[in-house]
Design a protein around this motif. Structure first.
Motif, short mmCIF file in Angstrom:
data_model
loop_
_atom_site.label_atom_id
_atom_site.label_comp_id
_atom_site.label_asym_id
_atom_site.label_seq_id
_atom_site.Cartn_x
_atom_site.Cartn_y
_atom_site.Cartn_z
N ASN A 112 -2.01 39.38 4.62
CA ASN A 112 -2.85 40.31 5.38
C ASN A 112 -3.53 39.62 6.56
O ASN A 112 -3.62 40.20 7.65
CB ASN A 112 -3.89 40.98 4.47
CG ASN A 112 -3.27 42.01 3.56
OD1 ASN A 112 -2.22 42.57 3.86
ND2 ASN A 112 -3.91 42.26 2.44
N GLN A 113 -3.99 38.40 6.36
CA GLN A 113 -4.59 37.64 7.47
C GLN A 113 -3.56 37.40 8.57
O GLN A 113 -3.85 37.57 9.76
CB GLN A 113 -5.14 36.30 6.97
CG GLN A 113 -6.38 36.41 6.13
CD GLN A 113 -6.76 35.07 5.49
OE1 GLN A 113 -6.01 34.09 5.53
NE2 GLN A 113 -7.93 35.04 4.88
N TRP A 114 -2.36 36.99 8.18
CA TRP A 114 -1.31 36.75 9.17
C TRP A 114 -1.00 38.03 9.93
O TRP A 114 -0.84 38.01 11.14
CB TRP A 114 -0.05 36.26 8.51
CG TRP A 114 -0.11 34.87 7.97
CD1 TRP A 114 -1.03 33.89 8.28
CD2 TRP A 114 0.77 34.29 7.03
NE1 TRP A 114 -0.76 32.76 7.58
CE2 TRP A 114 0.35 32.97 6.79
CE3 TRP A 114 1.87 34.75 6.34
CZ2 TRP A 114 1.00 32.11 5.93
CZ3 TRP A 114 2.51 33.90 5.47
CH2 TRP A 114 2.08 32.60 5.28
N PHE A 115 -0.91 39.13 9.21
CA PHE A 115 -0.57 40.38 9.87
C PHE A 115 -1.68 40.80 10.84
O PHE A 115 -1.40 41.22 11.96
CB PHE A 115 -0.32 41.49 8.84
CG PHE A 115 0.34 42.69 9.45
CD1 PHE A 115 1.71 42.72 9.63
CD2 PHE A 115 -0.40 43.78 9.87
CE1 PHE A 115 2.32 43.81 10.22
CE2 PHE A 115 0.20 44.87 10.46
CZ PHE A 115 1.57 44.90 10.63
N GLU A 116 -2.94 40.67 10.43
CA GLU A 116 -4.06 41.00 11.31
C GLU A 116 -4.03 40.13 12.57
O GLU A 116 -4.27 40.63 13.67
CB GLU A 116 -5.38 40.83 10.57
CG GLU A 116 -5.64 41.91 9.55
CD GLU A 116 -6.83 41.61 8.64
OE1 GLU A 116 -7.63 40.71 8.97
OE2 GLU A 116 -6.94 42.29 7.60
N GLN A 117 -3.73 38.86 12.42
CA GLN A 117 -3.64 37.98 13.59
C GLN A 117 -2.48 38.38 14.49
O GLN A 117 -2.59 38.34 15.70
CB GLN A 117 -3.49 36.52 13.15
CG GLN A 117 -4.75 35.96 12.53
CD GLN A 117 -4.53 34.55 11.98
OE1 GLN A 117 -3.61 33.85 12.39
NE2 GLN A 117 -5.38 34.15 11.06
N SER A 118 -1.37 38.80 13.89
CA SER A 118 -0.22 39.20 14.70
C SER A 118 -0.49 40.51 15.43
O SER A 118 0.00 40.71 16.54
CB SER A 118 1.04 39.31 13.84
OG SER A 118 0.95 40.39 12.94
N ASP A 129 -0.31 49.32 2.55
CA ASP A 129 -0.39 48.50 1.35
C ASP A 129 -0.45 49.36 0.10
O ASP A 129 -1.12 50.40 0.07
CB ASP A 129 -1.64 47.61 1.41
CG ASP A 129 -1.57 46.63 2.58
OD1 ASP A 129 -0.49 46.06 2.80
OD2 ASP A 129 -2.59 46.44 3.25
N TYR A 130 0.28 48.91 -0.91
CA TYR A 130 0.34 49.61 -2.19
C TYR A 130 0.16 48.60 -3.31
O TYR A 130 0.50 47.43 -3.17
CB TYR A 130 1.69 50.32 -2.37
CG TYR A 130 1.93 51.39 -1.35
CD1 TYR A 130 1.58 52.70 -1.61
CD2 TYR A 130 2.51 51.10 -0.11
CE1 TYR A 130 1.80 53.70 -0.68
CE2 TYR A 130 2.73 52.09 0.83
CZ TYR A 130 2.37 53.38 0.54
OH TYR A 130 2.58 54.36 1.47
N ARG A 131 -0.34 49.10 -4.42
CA ARG A 131 -0.47 48.27 -5.61
C ARG A 131 0.33 48.95 -6.71
O ARG A 131 0.05 50.09 -7.09
CB ARG A 131 -1.94 48.16 -6.00
CG ARG A 131 -2.18 47.28 -7.18
CD ARG A 131 -3.66 47.14 -7.39
NE ARG A 131 -3.92 47.01 -8.81
CZ ARG A 131 -5.00 46.48 -9.31
NH1 ARG A 131 -5.95 46.06 -8.52
NH2 ARG A 131 -5.15 46.39 -10.60
N PHE A 132 1.35 48.26 -7.20
CA PHE A 132 2.22 48.79 -8.24
C PHE A 132 1.80 48.20 -9.57
O PHE A 132 1.52 47.01 -9.67
CB PHE A 132 3.67 48.39 -7.98
CG PHE A 132 4.36 49.21 -6.92
CD1 PHE A 132 5.48 49.95 -7.23
CD2 PHE A 132 3.90 49.22 -5.62
CE1 PHE A 132 6.14 50.68 -6.25
CE2 PHE A 132 4.53 49.95 -4.64
CZ PHE A 132 5.66 50.69 -4.96
N GLY A 133 1.77 49.01 -10.62
CA GLY A 133 1.52 48.51 -11.97
C GLY A 133 0.18 48.92 -12.54
O GLY A 133 -0.56 49.70 -11.94
N PHE A 140 1.23 43.45 -5.55
CA PHE A 140 0.93 44.05 -4.25
C PHE A 140 2.23 44.19 -3.46
O PHE A 140 3.09 43.32 -3.51
CB PHE A 140 -0.02 43.16 -3.45
CG PHE A 140 -1.35 42.95 -4.11
CD1 PHE A 140 -2.32 43.94 -4.09
CD2 PHE A 140 -1.64 41.75 -4.74
CE1 PHE A 140 -3.54 43.74 -4.70
CE2 PHE A 140 -2.87 41.54 -5.34
CZ PHE A 140 -3.82 42.54 -5.33
N THR A 141 2.32 45.27 -2.71
CA THR A 141 3.44 45.45 -1.79
C THR A 141 2.90 45.92 -0.45
O THR A 141 1.84 46.55 -0.38
CB THR A 141 4.47 46.48 -2.29
OG1 THR A 141 3.84 47.75 -2.38
CG2 THR A 141 5.07 46.09 -3.61
#
Length: 171
Positions: A112-118, A129-133, A140-141
């Protein structure tokens, strides 16, 4: 402003069945970024199958006696690779935080940090973002696509259904 420490590394596209990219860091760590064809993600529903990929980041070689240190050039490098890979506006990538070693929370936070920086570098992607299970066993996906994906609504609906179906079968 980019300095030498957060400038993207040069990378090469090795291609192959997993659409592999590779680069070497200043610490001589070799990373492989893969976009593995993953038609199963959407339950083999055309037209998504040919455009669905799973993002995988592997440390191919680490000469250090410990885990790779934080590296401010990784986000810019990953962003550059995403830009290179997302030629087709219909491409959809899913990132699943692997948890075999119990470090899924850490991987999710770092991604998430990398994506925010990009995003600050002007990339035109949507990330959901999704949380499975269940509460105790989950992963996390992230669903990533270009903002101009013509099937965005269908893809989101299909992935949300997949999430709901998975979570119901886990209960």
């Amino acid at each position: 402003m980019l300095n030498a420490q957060n400038k993207p590394y040069d990378f090469i596209c090795l291609g192959g069945i997993n659409n592999t990219y590779a680069f070497v860091t200043r610490h001589q760590i070799i990373y492989e970024i893969k976009f593995k064809p993953s038609s199963y993600i959407f339950g083999n529903q055309p037209p998504f199958t040919e455009f669905a990929f799973e993002f995988v980041m592997d440390v191919a070689e680490n000469p250090l006696p410990k885990l790779p240190p934080p590296d401010t050039s990784l986000p810019a490098t990953i962003a550059s690779i995403f830009n290179d890979f997302f030629v087709s506006q219909e491409t959809v990538v899913v990132y699943v935080c692997e948890n075999a070693d119990g470090r899924a929370n850490s991987r999710n936070r770092k991604f998430n940090q990398w994506f925010e920086q990009s995003e600050q570098k002007g990339l035109s992607f949507v990330k959901l973002d999704y949380r499975f299970g269940a509460d105790t066993e989950f992963f996390f996906t992230s669903l990533i696509m270009r903002v101009d994906n013509p099937r965005m609504a269908e893809i989101i609906t299909s992935f949300q259904k997949l999430s709901v179906d998975y979570n119901q079968t886990e209960k």
